[in-house]
Structures are given as C-alpha cells and as structure tokens.
Design a protein around this motif. Structure first.
Motif, PDB file in Angstrom:
ATOM      1  N   SER A   1       0.924  -1.231   0.005  1.00 19.13           N
ATOM      2  CA  SER A   1       0.101   0.010   0.047  1.00 19.13           C
ATOM      3  C   SER A   1       0.802   1.131  -0.204  1.00 19.13           C
ATOM      4  O   SER A   1       2.009   1.002   0.238  1.00 19.13           O
ATOM      5  N   LEU A   2       0.315   2.463  -0.480  1.00 16.80           N
ATOM      6  CA  LEU A   2       1.372   3.594  -0.201  1.00 16.80           C
ATOM      7  C   LEU A   2       1.501   3.953   1.154  1.00 16.80           C
ATOM      8  O   LEU A   2       2.484   4.819   1.309  1.00 16.80           O
ATOM      9  N   ARG A   3       0.834   3.355   2.141  1.00 18.81           N
ATOM     10  CA  ARG A   3       1.013   3.521   3.367  1.00 18.81           C
ATOM     11  C   ARG A   3       2.304   2.897   4.019  1.00 18.81           C
ATOM     12  O   ARG A   3       2.755   2.991   5.225  1.00 18.81           O
ATOM     13  N   GLY A   4       2.876   1.978   2.963  1.00 18.09           N
ATOM     14  CA  GLY A   4       3.847   1.200   3.478  1.00 18.09           C
ATOM     15  C   GLY A   4       3.319  -0.253   4.099  1.00 18.09           C
ATOM     16  O   GLY A   4       4.496  -0.838   4.637  1.00 18.09           O
ATOM     17  N   GLU A   5       2.183  -0.777   3.772  1.00 17.29           N
ATOM     18  CA  GLU A   5       1.795  -2.062   4.494  1.00 17.29           C
ATOM     19  C   GLU A   5       2.050  -3.144   3.203  1.00 17.29           C
ATOM     20  O   GLU A   5       1.728  -2.935   2.024  1.00 17.29           O
ATOM     21  N   LEU A   6       2.487  -4.257   3.757  1.00 20.91           N
ATOM     22  CA  LEU A   6       2.810  -5.254   2.699  1.00 20.91           C
ATOM     23  C   LEU A   6       1.628  -5.847   2.494  1.00 20.91           C
ATOM     24  O   LEU A   6       0.837  -6.648   3.374  1.00 20.91           O
ATOM     25  N   LEU A   7       0.990  -5.899   1.355  1.00 22.89           N
ATOM     26  CA  LEU A   7      -0.548  -6.484   0.802  1.00 22.89           C
ATOM     27  C   LEU A   7      -0.314  -8.005   0.750  1.00 22.89           C
ATOM     28  O   LEU A   7      -1.026  -8.705   1.087  1.00 22.89           O
ATOM     29  N   SER A   8       0.560  -8.405  -0.277  1.00 19.32           N
ATOM     30  CA  SER A   8       0.783  -9.564  -0.695  1.00 19.32           C
ATOM     31  C   SER A   8       2.061  -9.679  -1.365  1.00 19.32           C
ATOM     32  O   SER A   8       2.793  -8.581  -1.707  1.00 19.32           O
ATOM     33  N   HIS A   9       2.625 -10.897  -1.589  1.00 21.46           N
ATOM     34  CA  HIS A   9       3.588 -11.125  -2.055  1.00 21.46           C
ATOM     35  C   HIS A   9       3.951 -12.745  -2.630  1.00 21.46           C
ATOM     36  O   HIS A   9       3.133 -13.491  -2.219  1.00 21.46           O
ATOM     37  N   SER A  10       4.867 -12.977  -3.756  1.00 20.93           N
ATOM     38  CA  SER A  10       4.979 -14.056  -4.102  1.00 20.93           C
ATOM     39  C   SER A  10       5.587 -15.064  -3.355  1.00 20.93           C
ATOM     40  O   SER A  10       6.418 -14.481  -2.387  1.00 20.93           O
ATOM     41  N   GLY A  11       5.737 -16.204  -3.641  1.00 24.89           N
ATOM     42  CA  GLY A  11       6.421 -17.277  -2.544  1.00 24.89           C
ATOM     43  C   GLY A  11       7.795 -17.114  -2.036  1.00 24.89           C
ATOM     44  O   GLY A  11       7.938 -17.330  -0.938  1.00 24.89           O
ATOM     45  N   SER A  12       8.516 -17.110  -3.024  1.00 23.68           N
ATOM     46  CA  SER A  12      10.095 -16.841  -2.806  1.00 23.68           C
ATOM     47  C   SER A  12      10.446 -15.366  -2.510  1.00 23.68           C
ATOM     48  O   SER A  12      11.873 -15.225  -2.251  1.00 23.68           O
ATOM     49  N   THR A  13       9.645 -14.337  -2.414  1.00 22.62           N
ATOM     50  CA  THR A  13      10.277 -13.014  -2.164  1.00 22.62           C
ATOM     51  C   THR A  13      10.152 -12.758  -0.570  1.00 22.62           C
ATOM     52  O   THR A  13       9.480 -13.140   0.198  1.00 22.62           O
ATOM     53  N   PRO A  14      11.355 -11.936  -0.379  1.00 21.17           N
ATOM     54  CA  PRO A  14      11.472 -11.540   0.909  1.00 21.17           C
ATOM     55  C   PRO A  14      10.408 -10.489   1.421  1.00 21.17           C
ATOM     56  O   PRO A  14       9.533  -9.901   0.656  1.00 21.17           O
ATOM     57  N   THR A  15       9.997 -10.455   2.677  1.00 19.56           N
ATOM     58  CA  THR A  15       9.127  -9.610   3.239  1.00 19.56           C
ATOM     59  C   THR A  15       9.460  -8.245   3.209  1.00 19.56           C
ATOM     60  O   THR A  15       8.673  -7.536   3.382  1.00 19.56           O
ATOM     61  N   SER A  16      10.823  -7.628   3.375  1.00 21.30           N
ATOM     62  CA  SER A  16      11.257  -6.378   3.306  1.00 21.30           C
ATOM     63  C   SER A  16      11.124  -5.940   1.600  1.00 21.30           C
ATOM     64  O   SER A  16      11.294  -6.855   0.895  1.00 21.30           O
TER      65      SER A  16
END
Length: 187
Positions: free
Chosen positions: A63-78
């Motif tokens: 999100s533009l507020r800086g919240e992680l909404l979704s990511h693919s399986g091998s992607t880091p969370t940062s």
C-alpha cells in the motif's frame, strides 16, 4: 582468428545487452499486469503458494502507506526497492535484486517486481556460453584445418629442401632434382 575472436566478443556483449533489455521489459510488463488486477489496498497480507517458477520473478504489492499487501512465494518480506517508480537494484540478505516499481496512486498500491540477479546472471551466462562454446570449438577446428592444409601444401617444398640439403656443395647439375619439383626453376 582475430576476426573470429572479435565477432565472438561482439556477439557476447550484444547478446548480454539484448537479454538484459528483454528481462527488464518482462519486469515492466509483470508489474503493470499485477497492478491491473483488482487488489484492494486494504487486503490482508497473504503469501501466494509456491510454484516451480518462483525463482523467475518475485512480486510484492505494497500500500502507499507502507503495508505489505501480498507477495509471491520466494519473495522476501522486506521491500525489494525503495518505492520510487522505475528500475533499481538492491541487496537484501544474501540476494541482490533488479526491481521495477510501478506506482498506482489511484488505487493506492505500489507493485514491485524483481529478478534475483544471481538467477538472472546464470541465465545470461548460460546463453553466452551456448553462443561462445561453438565459436571456440569452431576457432580450434579452423586453426587445425589451417595447420593441416598449410603443412600439406608446403610438403613439396620441404621435400625439395631435403633433396637440396642432401646434395654435396660441389654438385651443380639439376639432374638429381626431381623434374616435377624443378619446373619452377626453369621460369
């Protein structure tokens, strides 16, 4: 050999540049496709199931507020990138990433799609090896063929030189030289 080597080097550099451009285009297309999906900015962060292609592209939706909404399986969370639109490179842990960031202010999302540069470099290296290996084998074969043809072509001169060496310095007649080899002496 210089021309062949130069052509191989040019092919290598040209191929690398073109493959990098294609891979960058793929990042842009993927980011725009993901941004076109209907992902609400208030969605709960979720991890997409892993697939055999996870090492090909990594995707994050923020999100533009800086919240992680979704990511693919091998992607880091940062975050894969700083968040500015366009291309960037970033090191995260042991990985180094080439990332394209697409910002959609209307929907309030930022899509980051990246290639792990280790995987990308392996792909490019294997392509260049596939191009250069035949060139190197061809260059070696060409050198061997040159050596064989030149040595075979110079065989009559070598035989003539050995015949002349075997003569005594006092013998001045041509009669002991083979006729076929002395035809060039008559002209």
């Amino acid at each position: 050999m210089l021309v062949w080597s130069g052509a191989a080097a040019w092919t290598s550099l040209s191929t690398r540049a073109k493959v990098e451009k294609v891979l960058d285009s793929r990042l842009v297309e993927a980011a725009r496709m993901v941004a076109a999906l209907n992902v609400p900015a208030s969605a709960i962060a979720q991890r997409v199931p892993r697939t055999p292609y996870d090492r090909q592209l990594s995707c994050q939706i923020w999100s533009l507020r800086g919240e992680l909404l979704s990511h693919s399986g091998s992607t880091p969370t940062s975050p894969l990138a700083s968040g500015k639109p366009g291309f960037s490179e970033r090191a995260i842990g042991d990985g180094h990433w080439r990332v394209y960031t697409h910002v959609d202010p209307e929907r309030g999302i930022r899509v980051m799609v990246g290639d792990n540069l280790i995987v990308r470099d392996k792909l490019i290296s294997s392509m260049i090896t596939g191009l250069l290996l035949p060139a190197i084998v061809g260059l070696i074969a060409l050198a061997i063929l040159f050596w064989l043809s030149i040595s075979r072509g110079l065989r009559p001169l070598d035989k003539l030189a050995r015949t002349i060496e075997a003569r005594s310095p006092d013998m001045l007649s041509r009669s002991e030289l083979p006729m076929r080899q002395t035809s060039w002496l008559r002209s």
